[in-house]
Motif scaffolding. Structure first.
Motif, PDB file in Angstrom:
ATOM      1  N   ILE A 227       0.851  -1.206   0.000  1.00 60.74           N
ATOM      2  CA  ILE A 227       0.000   0.000   0.000  1.00 60.74           C
ATOM      3  C   ILE A 227       0.879   1.246   0.000  1.00 60.74           C
ATOM      4  O   ILE A 227       0.660   2.178  -0.775  1.00 60.74           O
ATOM      5  CB  ILE A 227      -0.976  -0.009   1.191  1.00 60.74           C
ATOM      6  N   PHE A 228       1.896   1.279   0.863  1.00 62.61           N
ATOM      7  CA  PHE A 228       2.807   2.423   0.897  1.00 62.61           C
ATOM      8  C   PHE A 228       3.582   2.560  -0.410  1.00 62.61           C
ATOM      9  O   PHE A 228       3.821   3.657  -0.898  1.00 62.61           O
ATOM     10  CB  PHE A 228       3.772   2.323   2.084  1.00 62.61           C
ATOM     11  N   PHE A 229       3.962   1.440  -1.003  1.00 62.23           N
ATOM     12  CA  PHE A 229       4.676   1.460  -2.270  1.00 62.23           C
ATOM     13  C   PHE A 229       3.806   2.068  -3.368  1.00 62.23           C
ATOM     14  O   PHE A 229       4.244   2.923  -4.137  1.00 62.23           O
ATOM     15  CB  PHE A 229       5.130   0.039  -2.648  1.00 62.23           C
ATOM     16  N   VAL A 230       2.547   1.634  -3.444  1.00 61.75           N
ATOM     17  CA  VAL A 230       1.624   2.155  -4.453  1.00 61.75           C
ATOM     18  C   VAL A 230       1.364   3.648  -4.212  1.00 61.75           C
ATOM     19  O   VAL A 230       1.359   4.452  -5.158  1.00 61.75           O
ATOM     20  CB  VAL A 230       0.300   1.343  -4.458  1.00 61.75           C
ATOM     21  N   LEU A 231       1.162   4.041  -2.956  1.00 58.42           N
ATOM     22  CA  LEU A 231       0.957   5.456  -2.637  1.00 58.42           C
ATOM     23  C   LEU A 231       2.185   6.293  -3.012  1.00 58.42           C
ATOM     24  O   LEU A 231       2.063   7.412  -3.527  1.00 58.42           O
ATOM     25  CB  LEU A 231       0.620   5.640  -1.159  1.00 58.42           C
ATOM     26  N   PHE A 232       3.378   5.751  -2.757  1.00 51.37           N
ATOM     27  CA  PHE A 232       4.616   6.440  -3.096  1.00 51.37           C
ATOM     28  C   PHE A 232       4.734   6.636  -4.612  1.00 51.37           C
ATOM     29  O   PHE A 232       5.077   7.710  -5.094  1.00 51.37           O
ATOM     30  CB  PHE A 232       5.824   5.649  -2.552  1.00 51.37           C
ATOM     31  N   ILE A 233       4.424   5.626  -5.377  1.00 46.99           N
ATOM     32  CA  ILE A 233       4.469   5.707  -6.839  1.00 46.99           C
ATOM     33  C   ILE A 233       3.436   6.715  -7.349  1.00 46.99           C
ATOM     34  O   ILE A 233       3.737   7.549  -8.215  1.00 46.99           O
ATOM     35  CB  ILE A 233       4.237   4.315  -7.476  1.00 46.99           C
ATOM     36  N   LEU A 234       2.230   6.681  -6.796  1.00 45.38           N
ATOM     37  CA  LEU A 234       1.194   7.632  -7.208  1.00 45.38           C
ATOM     38  C   LEU A 234       1.603   9.069  -6.897  1.00 45.38           C
ATOM     39  O   LEU A 234       1.385   9.974  -7.714  1.00 45.38           O
ATOM     40  CB  LEU A 234      -0.140   7.299  -6.537  1.00 45.38           C
ATOM     41  N   ALA A 235       2.185   9.291  -5.724  1.00 43.70           N
ATOM     42  CA  ALA A 235       2.645  10.631  -5.356  1.00 43.70           C
ATOM     43  C   ALA A 235       3.745  11.100  -6.307  1.00 43.70           C
ATOM     44  O   ALA A 235       3.782  12.268  -6.714  1.00 43.70           O
ATOM     45  CB  ALA A 235       3.139  10.646  -3.915  1.00 43.70           C
ATOM     46  N   GLY A 236       4.642  10.194  -6.674  1.00 40.92           N
ATOM     47  CA  GLY A 236       5.711  10.546  -7.619  1.00 40.92           C
ATOM     48  C   GLY A 236       5.166  10.914  -8.980  1.00 40.92           C
ATOM     49  O   GLY A 236       5.594  11.891  -9.605  1.00 40.92           O
ATOM     50  N   VAL A 237       4.210  10.138  -9.480  1.00 39.48           N
ATOM     51  CA  VAL A 237       3.608  10.420 -10.781  1.00 39.48           C
ATOM     52  C   VAL A 237       2.869  11.753 -10.741  1.00 39.48           C
ATOM     53  O   VAL A 237       2.961  12.567 -11.671  1.00 39.48           O
ATOM     54  CB  VAL A 237       2.665   9.270 -11.202  1.00 39.48           C
ATOM     55  N   LEU A 238       2.123  11.985  -9.655  1.00 40.74           N
ATOM     56  CA  LEU A 238       1.407  13.247  -9.508  1.00 40.74           C
ATOM     57  C   LEU A 238       2.392  14.417  -9.468  1.00 40.74           C
ATOM     58  O   LEU A 238       2.176  15.449 -10.108  1.00 40.74           O
ATOM     59  CB  LEU A 238       0.549  13.225  -8.241  1.00 40.74           C
ATOM     60  N   GLY A 239       3.484  14.274  -8.733  1.00 39.99           N
ATOM     61  CA  GLY A 239       4.499  15.327  -8.652  1.00 39.99           C
ATOM     62  C   GLY A 239       5.120  15.620 -10.007  1.00 39.99           C
ATOM     63  O   GLY A 239       5.320  16.779 -10.370  1.00 39.99           O
ATOM     64  N   LEU A 240       5.416  14.573 -10.779  1.00 41.69           N
ATOM     65  CA  LEU A 240       5.979  14.776 -12.108  1.00 41.69           C
ATOM     66  C   LEU A 240       4.984  15.463 -13.039  1.00 41.69           C
ATOM     67  O   LEU A 240       5.352  16.317 -13.843  1.00 41.69           O
ATOM     68  CB  LEU A 240       6.420  13.441 -12.714  1.00 41.69           C
ATOM     69  N   GLY A 241       3.711  15.110 -12.906  1.00 44.05           N
ATOM     70  CA  GLY A 241       2.684  15.760 -13.723  1.00 44.05           C
ATOM     71  C   GLY A 241       2.604  17.249 -13.440  1.00 44.05           C
ATOM     72  O   GLY A 241       2.529  18.069 -14.351  1.00 44.05           O
ATOM     73  N   VAL A 242       2.640  17.614 -12.163  1.00 44.90           N
ATOM     74  CA  VAL A 242       2.599  19.035 -11.784  1.00 44.90           C
ATOM     75  C   VAL A 242       3.851  19.741 -12.292  1.00 44.90           C
ATOM     76  O   VAL A 242       3.791  20.859 -12.805  1.00 44.90           O
ATOM     77  CB  VAL A 242       2.445  19.178 -10.251  1.00 44.90           C
ATOM     78  N   LEU A 243       5.006  19.097 -12.170  1.00 44.89           N
ATOM     79  CA  LEU A 243       6.264  19.688 -12.626  1.00 44.89           C
ATOM     80  C   LEU A 243       6.229  19.969 -14.120  1.00 44.89           C
ATOM     81  O   LEU A 243       6.563  21.070 -14.568  1.00 44.89           O
ATOM     82  CB  LEU A 243       7.437  18.762 -12.294  1.00 44.89           C
ATOM     83  N   PHE A 244       5.806  19.003 -14.918  1.00 43.77           N
ATOM     84  CA  PHE A 244       5.782  19.200 -16.362  1.00 43.77           C
ATOM     85  C   PHE A 244       4.708  20.199 -16.779  1.00 43.77           C
ATOM     86  O   PHE A 244       4.886  20.923 -17.756  1.00 43.77           O
ATOM     87  CB  PHE A 244       5.613  17.864 -17.089  1.00 43.77           C
ATOM     88  N   GLN A 245       3.611  20.267 -16.053  1.00 45.06           N
ATOM     89  CA  GLN A 245       2.584  21.256 -16.357  1.00 45.06           C
ATOM     90  C   GLN A 245       3.132  22.654 -16.122  1.00 45.06           C
ATOM     91  O   GLN A 245       2.935  23.554 -16.927  1.00 45.06           O
ATOM     92  CB  GLN A 245       1.337  21.025 -15.498  1.00 45.06           C
TER      93      GLN A 245
END
Length: 127
Positions: free
Chosen positions: A5-23
């Motif tokens: 669960i923590f691994f999946v949450l960590f991956i989701l947070a990373g993807v979300l962070g990258l999306g905000v960065l590229f936007q």
């Protein structure tokens, strides 16, 4: 199970962070492109200091769209170009204007700025 669960949450947070960065990067690129397009316009920079402008007369070409900007060197000022409906101040320091009518127009400080305020005037010549 908790590790997954923590691994999946960590991956989701990373993807979300990258999306905000590229936007944010794409928004900055769009802003830079818009600024580059605006910088191709002729510039008229009016510099105001205590009770005077940097030039006795300003000149622009008739029929051209020009970026008119107000720069405050000393004090707080607001200028109006009489007859052209142009008003620049600290909140609105620039405006793109197409000068269609040749002539001489008066530029004056419209914000009381001290004892020399009444004589704080200059001219704009549209050729």
């Amino acid at each position: 199970m908790q590790k997954w669960i923590f691994f999946v949450l960590f991956i989701l947070a990373g993807v979300l962070g990258l999306g905000v960065l590229f936007q944010d990067i794409s928004e900055r690129q769009e802003a830079q492109e818009a600024e580059a397009a605006a910088s191709k316009l002729p510039q008229l920079k009016i510099v105001a200091s205590n009770w005077q402008f940097d030039n006795a007369n300003y000149t622009v070409k008739s029929g051209e769209t020009t970026k008119v900007s107000l720069s405050l060197k000393e004090g707080v000022h607001a200028v109006e170009i009489k007859g052209l409906d142009i008003h620049l101040d600290k909140e609105n320091p620039s405006k793109e204007v197409k000068f269609d009518k040749p002539g001489t127009y008066e530029i004056e400080c419209v914000l009381p700025c001290g004892e020399g305020h009444a004589t704080m005037k200059t001219k704009l010549v549209v050729q």
